[in-house]
Design a protein around this motif. Structure first.
Motif, PDB file in Angstrom:
ATOM      1  N   ASP A   1      -2.800  12.284   9.954  1.00 51.28           N
ATOM      2  CA  ASP A   1      -3.764  11.684  10.878  1.00 51.28           C
ATOM      3  C   ASP A   1      -3.947  10.191  10.620  1.00 51.28           C
ATOM      4  N   VAL A   2      -3.971   9.819   9.350  1.00 48.82           N
ATOM      5  CA  VAL A   2      -4.057   8.401   8.961  1.00 48.82           C
ATOM      6  C   VAL A   2      -2.928   8.133   7.979  1.00 48.82           C
ATOM      7  N   VAL A   3      -2.158   7.075   8.246  1.00 47.95           N
ATOM      8  CA  VAL A   3      -1.024   6.728   7.376  1.00 47.95           C
ATOM      9  C   VAL A   3      -1.205   5.291   6.920  1.00 47.95           C
ATOM     10  N   VAL A   4      -1.099   5.072   5.621  1.00 46.60           N
ATOM     11  CA  VAL A   4      -1.262   3.752   5.031  1.00 46.60           C
ATOM     12  C   VAL A   4       0.069   3.310   4.428  1.00 46.60           C
ATOM     13  N   LEU A   5       0.408   2.060   4.598  1.00 48.08           N
ATOM     14  CA  LEU A   5       1.634   1.514   4.004  1.00 48.08           C
ATOM     15  C   LEU A   5       1.333   1.028   2.598  1.00 48.08           C
ATOM     16  N   GLY A   6       2.048   1.578   1.620  1.00 50.04           N
ATOM     17  CA  GLY A   6       1.872   1.179   0.231  1.00 50.04           C
ATOM     18  C   GLY A   6       3.169   0.666  -0.370  1.00 50.04           C
ATOM     19  N   PHE A   7       3.056   0.096  -1.547  1.00 48.13           N
ATOM     20  CA  PHE A   7       4.231  -0.427  -2.245  1.00 48.13           C
ATOM     21  C   PHE A   7       3.982  -0.386  -3.744  1.00 48.13           C
ATOM     22  N   GLU A   8       5.072  -0.202  -4.481  1.00 53.64           N
ATOM     23  CA  GLU A   8       5.009  -0.246  -5.944  1.00 53.64           C
ATOM     24  C   GLU A   8       5.135  -1.699  -6.372  1.00 53.64           C
ATOM     25  N   ALA A   9       4.062  -2.258  -6.928  1.00 52.78           N
ATOM     26  CA  ALA A   9       4.039  -3.679  -7.259  1.00 52.78           C
ATOM     27  C   ALA A   9       4.553  -3.914  -8.670  1.00 52.78           C
ATOM     28  N   ALA A  10       5.386  -4.934  -8.814  1.00 56.56           N
ATOM     29  CA  ALA A  10       5.833  -5.324 -10.142  1.00 56.56           C
ATOM     30  C   ALA A  10       4.655  -5.803 -10.981  1.00 56.56           C
ATOM     31  N   ASP A  11       3.736  -6.510 -10.340  1.00 56.90           N
ATOM     32  CA  ASP A  11       2.507  -6.955 -10.984  1.00 56.90           C
ATOM     33  C   ASP A  11       1.356  -6.607 -10.048  1.00 56.90           C
ATOM     34  N   PRO A  12       0.731  -5.450 -10.226  1.00 60.79           N
ATOM     35  CA  PRO A  12      -0.288  -5.002  -9.278  1.00 60.79           C
ATOM     36  C   PRO A  12      -1.464  -5.948  -9.130  1.00 60.79           C
ATOM     37  N   GLY A  13      -1.779  -6.695 -10.200  1.00 62.39           N
ATOM     38  CA  GLY A  13      -2.815  -7.705 -10.116  1.00 62.39           C
ATOM     39  C   GLY A  13      -4.092  -7.175  -9.485  1.00 62.39           C
ATOM     40  N   ARG A  14      -4.594  -7.879  -8.470  1.00 60.55           N
ATOM     41  CA  ARG A  14      -5.868  -7.553  -7.864  1.00 60.55           C
ATOM     42  C   ARG A  14      -5.723  -6.802  -6.531  1.00 60.55           C
ATOM     43  N   TYR A  15      -4.532  -6.232  -6.297  1.00 60.38           N
ATOM     44  CA  TYR A  15      -4.354  -5.418  -5.097  1.00 60.38           C
ATOM     45  C   TYR A  15      -5.247  -4.181  -5.147  1.00 60.38           C
ATOM     46  N   GLY A  16      -5.638  -3.693  -3.974  1.00 58.01           N
ATOM     47  CA  GLY A  16      -6.278  -2.390  -3.900  1.00 58.01           C
ATOM     48  C   GLY A  16      -5.282  -1.304  -4.274  1.00 58.01           C
ATOM     49  N   ARG A  17      -5.781  -0.238  -4.920  1.00 57.46           N
ATOM     50  CA  ARG A  17      -4.908   0.840  -5.397  1.00 57.46           C
ATOM     51  C   ARG A  17      -5.011   2.051  -4.459  1.00 57.46           C
TER      52      ARG A  17
ATOM     53  N   ALA B   1      -4.488  12.356   5.298  1.00 56.22           N
ATOM     54  CA  ALA B   1      -4.126  10.959   5.074  1.00 56.22           C
ATOM     55  C   ALA B   1      -2.916  10.923   4.161  1.00 56.22           C
ATOM     56  N   ALA B   2      -2.027   9.983   4.400  1.00 58.25           N
ATOM     57  CA  ALA B   2      -0.772   9.930   3.642  1.00 58.25           C
ATOM     58  C   ALA B   2      -0.352   8.479   3.435  1.00 58.25           C
ATOM     59  N   VAL B   3       0.649   8.335   2.573  1.00 52.51           N
ATOM     60  CA  VAL B   3       1.188   7.014   2.252  1.00 52.51           C
ATOM     61  C   VAL B   3       2.661   6.975   2.627  1.00 52.51           C
ATOM     62  N   VAL B   4       3.059   5.913   3.313  1.00 53.12           N
ATOM     63  CA  VAL B   4       4.466   5.560   3.485  1.00 53.12           C
ATOM     64  C   VAL B   4       4.716   4.345   2.615  1.00 53.12           C
ATOM     65  N   THR B   5       5.792   4.367   1.847  1.00 50.07           N
ATOM     66  CA  THR B   5       6.054   3.261   0.927  1.00 50.07           C
ATOM     67  C   THR B   5       7.223   2.406   1.413  1.00 50.07           C
ATOM     68  N   CYS B   6       7.210   1.159   0.998  1.00 49.80           N
ATOM     69  CA  CYS B   6       8.293   0.225   1.301  1.00 49.80           C
ATOM     70  C   CYS B   6       8.504  -0.668   0.092  1.00 49.80           C
ATOM     71  N   ASP B   7       9.541  -1.478   0.137  1.00 50.24           N
ATOM     72  CA  ASP B   7       9.774  -2.427  -0.933  1.00 50.24           C
ATOM     73  C   ASP B   7       8.684  -3.489  -0.921  1.00 50.24           C
ATOM     74  N   GLU B   8       8.329  -3.949  -2.094  1.00 45.74           N
ATOM     75  CA  GLU B   8       7.251  -4.932  -2.196  1.00 45.74           C
ATOM     76  C   GLU B   8       7.531  -6.189  -1.376  1.00 45.74           C
ATOM     77  N   SER B   9       8.801  -6.550  -1.240  1.00 44.06           N
ATOM     78  CA  SER B   9       9.146  -7.777  -0.514  1.00 44.06           C
ATOM     79  C   SER B   9       8.729  -7.713   0.951  1.00 44.06           C
ATOM     80  N   GLU B  10       8.647  -6.509   1.520  1.00 38.11           N
ATOM     81  CA  GLU B  10       8.249  -6.389   2.920  1.00 38.11           C
ATOM     82  C   GLU B  10       6.776  -6.702   3.139  1.00 38.11           C
ATOM     83  N   THR B  11       5.981  -6.595   2.094  1.00 41.66           N
ATOM     84  CA  THR B  11       4.530  -6.742   2.231  1.00 41.66           C
ATOM     85  C   THR B  11       4.052  -8.146   1.872  1.00 41.66           C
ATOM     86  N   LEU B  12       4.989  -9.058   1.650  1.00 40.70           N
ATOM     87  CA  LEU B  12       4.613 -10.411   1.242  1.00 40.70           C
ATOM     88  C   LEU B  12       3.676 -11.039   2.268  1.00 40.70           C
ATOM     89  N   GLY B  13       2.485 -11.398   1.838  1.00 45.94           N
ATOM     90  CA  GLY B  13       1.532 -12.101   2.688  1.00 45.94           C
ATOM     91  C   GLY B  13       1.531 -13.584   2.359  1.00 45.94           C
TER      92      GLY B  13
END
Length: 458
Positions: free
Chosen positions: A136-152, A223-235
């Motif tokens: 019903d709800v899908v969130v895009l997540g990524f495995e961060a090399a340095d998670p830092g202050r990202y939401g988990r 609710a579920a997670v779809v993952t991608c490479d961290e490079s795709e999420t670069l803000g």
């Protein structure tokens, strides 16, 4: 894009709408320009989100603007005239931004994808996975090399359980490496309900879109997670990040051209735009810059130090070195444009040759015509632009000034050094220059007098 457009065979439940959040000021950019309008790959950042959205063939695209809204609205209108822009007067969080967009989706049923105007690299496969996921709800997540202050993203046996902001996370949660990108997908009806129930009981007093996950789980929805490479999420938040993103974009764009059979003699010196199209077996020399809107057909050659924008170069044509093609330049097959030639809003038919040191603006040039060095189409009278028409198999002598509006007929000629102000009939020779007068010995006497004057001055 409207709901009446064909669904290309898709099931009704696969209908897609996209919300692009583009309201932020981007204070860390230290700029008067809205963050989403800073250029990347020759187009504003928001153009990358719009391009990705467009590839989903959505029924609707809604862009939420805030800071610099009128400039954002104007840019979006050029990038995607079908996209609707809505205003977020106050920046009260991502949930509040989505709430401003939802009225523009009235009557829409299907999946809604929420993207960000400052996140340019999310791939087509990732978007397809978000769109097709049954949760019903899908969130895009990524495995961060340095998670830092990202939401988990906290997951369990039943999928995504909750999103925890870094400041609210305990040590165990902060150890999680699965991070939240902010991108979310949900059924339109469910998203309306969840966003309508968001609260702002937090330190910032904002409505967070991430809270819809908890609301959905509390209501018994999945609710579920779809993952991608961290490079795709670069803000993009700073000038340094923008520069890094440009480098990443160019590296990827060059690699794609090489894989498609394009020869680049010095790839690292070639700069491409988001919509650059180059055919197989084309050759691109060093230090070539592609602005937006360039198509180069197979087998064409672009020599070193050329700048191209808004132009079309046909098969077998050659351009440069040191040439500039501006918007509206259309080069037919086997056209040759040489060094220090500038062409704007002009059509050159097959086999035209423009060797060097020439400006053609607002001109139509027939097949097989030869344009001599130093030719200028004088297209601007100080108020309006005027067009020059040159026929087929014409020979334009060097240093000809063609004062538009003017026409030169098929197989005509102009004498070198002419100023052409009247139409030239087919097969005619036009001579528009003063008669030469030679004063015997005058040059020698003038030079002697000048040297004497210089000597007397010490």
């Amino acid at each position: 894009m409207t709901d009446e457009q064909p669904d290309h065979g898709a099931d009704q439940q696969e209908r897609v709408a996209v919300i692009v959040l583009a309201a932020g000021q981007g204070t860390r950019m230290n700029s008067d320009l809205p963050k989403v309008l800073h250029p990347l790959g020759g187009v504003p950042l928001v153009g990358h989100a719009l391009a990705a959205a467009g590839r989903l063939e959505p029924q609707r695209i809604v862009v939420v603007a805030g800071h610099g809204a009128e400039a954002v609205r104007a840019a979006v209108a050029k990038l995607d005239p079908d996209a609707q822009v809505v205003l977020q007067d106050q920046q009260l969080g991502t949930g509040h931004a989505v709430a401003q967009a939802l009225p523009a989706l009235d009557g829409f049923s299907g999946k809604v994808i929420v993207l960000y105007g400052d996140t340019p690299f999310i791939g087509d496969d990732t978007l397809a996975a978000l769109t097709s996921h049954p949760a019903d709800v899908v969130v895009l997540g990524f495995e961060a090399a340095d998670p830092g202050r990202y939401g988990r993203l906290v997951t369990g046996p039943r999928g995504l359980e909750r999103i925890v902001e870094w400041k609210d996370a305990d040590a165990a949660t902060r150890a999680i490496r699965l991070c939240n990108s902010g991108v979310i997908a949900a059924d339109a009806g469910l998203l309306r309900d969840l966003v309508g129930r968001l609260g702002n009981d937090n330190a910032a007093g904002e409505y967070y879109l991430t809270d819809v996950v908890g609301l959905a789980r509390d209501a018994g929805r999945s609710a579920a997670v779809v993952t991608c490479d961290e490079s795709e999420t670069l803000g993009i938040n700073t000038r340094a990040e923008l520069a890094a993103a440009e480098s990443a974009f160019q590296t990827r764009a060059r690699a794609l051209l090489l894989d498609d059979g394009v020869t680049m003699t010095a790839p690292d010196t070639v700069f491409l735009a988001l919509d650059t199209v180059v055919g197989r077996d084309a050759v691109i020399g060093p230090n070539v810059v592609f602005g937006p809107g360039v198509t180069v057909e197979s087998g064409a050659r672009i020599e070193a130090f050329c700048h191209l924008e808004g132009c079309h170069i046909s098969q077998g044509a050659s351009v440069g070195p040191f040439a500039r093609l501006r918007p509206g330049a259309e080069l037919g097959g086997d056209v040759h444009v040489g060094n220090f030639v500038e062409i704007k809003n002009s059509v050159l038919d097959e086999g035209v040759k423009v060797g060097h040191l020439t400006y053609l603006g607002d001109a139509d040039v027939g097949e097989g015509t030869n344009i001599g060095a130093g030719t200028v189409t004088c297209n601007y009278d100080g108020v309006m632009k005027h067009r020059t028409r040159i026929g087929a198999r014409v020979f334009i002598g060097s240093d000809t000034m063609l004062v538009a509006p003017v026409s030169v007929g098929d197989e005509a000629m102009t004498a070198s050094g002419s100023v052409i102000t009247e139409d030239v009939a087919d097969g005619g020779l036009a001579i528009g220059r003063a008669r030469q007068v030679t004063k015997p010995g005058l040059a020698r006497r003038m030079m002697a007098a000048l040297r004497q004057k210089k000597k007397e001055r010490g």
